[in-house]
Design an enzyme around this catalytic site. Structure first.
Site, short mmCIF file in Angstrom:
data_model
loop_
_atom_site.label_atom_id
_atom_site.label_comp_id
_atom_site.label_asym_id
_atom_site.label_seq_id
_atom_site.Cartn_x
_atom_site.Cartn_y
_atom_site.Cartn_z
N SER A 117 0.81 -1.21 0.00
CA SER A 117 0.00 0.00 0.00
C SER A 117 0.84 1.27 0.00
O SER A 117 1.89 1.34 0.66
CB SER A 117 -0.87 -0.03 1.25
OG SER A 117 -1.46 1.20 1.47
N TYR A 141 -2.53 -0.98 10.55
CA TYR A 141 -2.77 -1.60 9.23
C TYR A 141 -1.56 -1.41 8.32
O TYR A 141 -1.04 -2.38 7.76
CB TYR A 141 -4.02 -0.99 8.57
CG TYR A 141 -4.08 -1.26 7.09
CD1 TYR A 141 -4.39 -2.53 6.60
CD2 TYR A 141 -3.77 -0.25 6.15
CE1 TYR A 141 -4.41 -2.78 5.23
CE2 TYR A 141 -3.80 -0.49 4.79
CZ TYR A 141 -4.11 -1.76 4.33
OH TYR A 141 -4.11 -2.01 2.99
N LYS A 145 1.59 -4.06 6.63
CA LYS A 145 2.03 -4.18 5.23
C LYS A 145 3.56 -4.03 5.15
O LYS A 145 4.22 -4.74 4.40
CB LYS A 145 1.34 -3.12 4.37
CG LYS A 145 -0.15 -3.35 4.21
CD LYS A 145 -0.41 -4.56 3.31
CE LYS A 145 -1.86 -4.95 3.28
NZ LYS A 145 -2.11 -6.17 2.49
N1 LIG Z 1 -8.74 -0.97 -1.18
C1 LIG Z 1 -7.66 -0.18 -1.11
O1 LIG Z 1 -7.77 1.05 -1.17
C2 LIG Z 1 -6.28 -0.79 -0.97
C3 LIG Z 1 -5.16 0.05 -1.10
C4 LIG Z 1 -3.89 -0.51 -0.97
C5 LIG Z 1 -3.75 -1.88 -0.72
N2 LIG Z 1 -4.86 -2.66 -0.59
C6 LIG Z 1 -4.65 -4.09 -0.33
O2 LIG Z 1 -5.28 -4.83 -1.36
C7 LIG Z 1 -5.78 -6.07 -0.84
C8 LIG Z 1 -7.24 -6.22 -1.22
O3 LIG Z 1 -7.96 -5.12 -0.72
P1 LIG Z 1 -9.54 -4.97 -0.93
O4 LIG Z 1 -9.85 -3.53 -0.93
O5 LIG Z 1 -9.99 -5.81 -2.05
O6 LIG Z 1 -10.06 -5.58 0.45
P2 LIG Z 1 -11.30 -6.56 0.78
O7 LIG Z 1 -11.53 -6.48 2.24
O8 LIG Z 1 -12.45 -6.27 -0.13
O9 LIG Z 1 -10.71 -7.97 0.39
C9 LIG Z 1 -9.93 -8.74 1.28
C10 LIG Z 1 -10.45 -10.16 1.22
O10 LIG Z 1 -9.62 -10.98 2.05
C11 LIG Z 1 -10.45 -11.92 2.73
N3 LIG Z 1 -9.71 -12.36 3.92
C12 LIG Z 1 -9.32 -11.60 4.96
N4 LIG Z 1 -8.61 -12.37 5.84
C13 LIG Z 1 -8.56 -13.62 5.31
C14 LIG Z 1 -7.95 -14.84 5.74
N5 LIG Z 1 -7.26 -14.92 6.88
N6 LIG Z 1 -8.07 -15.93 4.95
C15 LIG Z 1 -8.77 -15.87 3.77
N7 LIG Z 1 -9.36 -14.75 3.33
C16 LIG Z 1 -9.26 -13.63 4.10
C17 LIG Z 1 -11.74 -11.16 3.02
O11 LIG Z 1 -12.85 -11.99 3.22
C18 LIG Z 1 -11.89 -10.31 1.75
O12 LIG Z 1 -12.68 -10.96 0.78
C19 LIG Z 1 -5.53 -6.03 0.67
O13 LIG Z 1 -4.37 -6.76 0.96
C20 LIG Z 1 -5.33 -4.56 0.94
O14 LIG Z 1 -4.51 -4.36 2.07
C21 LIG Z 1 -6.11 -2.15 -0.73
#
Ligand SMILES: NC(=O)c1ccc[n+]([C@@H]2O[C@H](COP(=O)([O-])OP(=O)(O)OC[C@H]3O[C@@H](n4cnc5c(N)ncnc54)[C@H](O)[C@@H]3O)[C@@H](O)[C@H]2O)c1
Length: 334
Positions: A117, A141, A145
């Site tokens: 991130s 959080y 990362k």
């Molecule tokens: N959305 C953003 O703005 C953003 C920005 C930078 C990085 N990210 C990273 O991108 C990735 C995806 O983000 P997102 O926005 O799609 O989030 P999200 O919460 O929609 O998706 C995360 C998924 O992981 C699953 N999950 C969580 N813990 C788990 C576990 N222990 N075992 C199996 N499944 C598990 C959840 O059920 C969910 O479906 C994450 O790693 C997040 O940190 C997101």
């Protein structure tokens, strides 16, 4: 190519799974449905379970021996919640990810693409950050990362593990067929708040922080269309070995953004243009922990990954508005 996508029921994971399919690949989803909705998994190959379940990983690899790469997106992602519940965040994002990586190496599946991130970056004077820019994660959080970036780098140096770490900037929008998108009931991020104000679900959009050292005093971000972000993953899995050969290292970090900084006021102006009318706006002091922001230097994404974004902020806003209209039909709630 078959690709394991952890967190594939989530916002970015489901969009990436679709982009992989469009490119002729087969995603295999592993998700506990902790937050992602079941409907986003649809008719994909889906294993409901935890990333730290070594037995389940063994079964997945036995049933899909042709999986060539893992995209590890599963995580807890809510910043304020991470302040309240640091144990759960370190347990799920750090400890469980370590189990996953160790088991992938044990199973002879060493290629990992990791979702990191832009929230790791410290503020720099012109707001443009390269992969070498100073880091200063401000929440539990973001620190999970950073810990995982360090763990992946160390494990790649010592074991067969190979890691391409993507630092995402601010994804917005939906896939072109509006199959998935933001699913939280009340999105806290700026575009979700704007959509709610535009639709009358809130009486106004509040700009939090108007005295930041940016060109108009409001926070600056690099909003990337989630469909562009999904394409970056397709390129990264297809070129995984070439990417690491190019950098001559077992792991590498790449910014994934558009290369353009957009302030909150500029986002509101772009939003009103796409939406077609004005949105009531209020101003308030910054919330505790609000970052001034950053935008990506994307030279490495272009030169090493061979990817650049192609969609505009207007495309992304239009996509988010279309998804807002459609999401009740997909999710069953507004
Ligand atoms: N959305 C953003 O703005 C953003 C920005 C930078 C990085 N990210 C990273 O991108 C990735 C995806 O983000 P997102 O926005 O799609 O989030 P999200 O919460 O929609 O998706 C995360 C998924 O992981 C699953 N999950 C969580 N813990 C788990 C576990 N222990 N075992 C199996 N499944 C598990 C959840 O059920 C969910 O479906 C994450 O790693 C997040 O940190 C997101």
């Amino acid at each position: 190519m078959k690709v394991l996508v952890t967190g594939g029921a989530g916002y970015i994971g489901s969009t990436t799974a679709k982009a992989l399919e469009d490119a002729g690949h087969t995603p295999v989803i592993l998700d506990s449905l902790l937050s992602g909705p079941r409907v986003f998994v649809r008719d994909r190959i889906f294993y409901e379970g935890d990333i730290a379940d070594r037995g389940l990983l063994t079964r997945i690899m036995e049933e899909h021996p042709d999986i060539e790469c893992t995209i590890h997106m599963a995580a807890r992602i809510v910043v304020p919640e991470s302040v309240e519940q640091p144990y759960e965040y370190y347990r799920d994002n750090v400890t469980k990810s370590l189990e996953l990586f160790d088991q992938l190496v044990a199973l002879g599946k060493p290629r990992v693409l990791f979702s990191s991130s832009a929230s790791l970056y410290a503020m720099v004077e012109d707001f443009e950050v390269t992969e070498e820019s100073p880091l200063a994660p401000t929440s539990p959080y973001a620190r999970t990362k950073l810990v995982m970036e360090m763990a992946l780098t160390d494990m790649a140096a010592a074991t067969d593990l190979r890691a391409v770490i993507l630092r995402y900037f601010n994804p917005i929008g939906s896939d072109p067929d509006l199959e998935s998108g933001i699913y939280v009931r009340e999105p806290s991020h700026v575009l979700g708040q704007l959509v709610m104000a535009a639709q009358g679900q809130k009486d106004a959009f509040t700009i939090t922080g108007t005295e930041h050292p940016t060109r108009d005093g409001t926070g600056i971000r690099d909003y990337i269309h989630v469909w562009d972000l999904a394409q970056a993953h397709v390129v990264a899995v297809e070129r995984f070995d070439d990417v690491l050969t190019t950098v001559d290292a077992p792991s590498t970090i790449v910014n994934v953004g558009t290369g353009h900084g957009v302030t909150v006021r500029e986002l509101v102006t772009a939003f009103e243009k796409v939406f077609g009318s004005e949105v009531p706006v209020r101003e308030a002091p910054p919330r505790p922990g609000d970052a001034v922001g950053a935008f990506a230097n994307v030279d490495k994404a272009r030169d090493v990954l061979g990817w650049t974004s192609s969609l505009t902020i207007e495309d992304a806003i239009g996509s988010a508005l279309q998804w807002a209209k459609r999401r009740k039909a997909v999710l069953g709630y507004e």
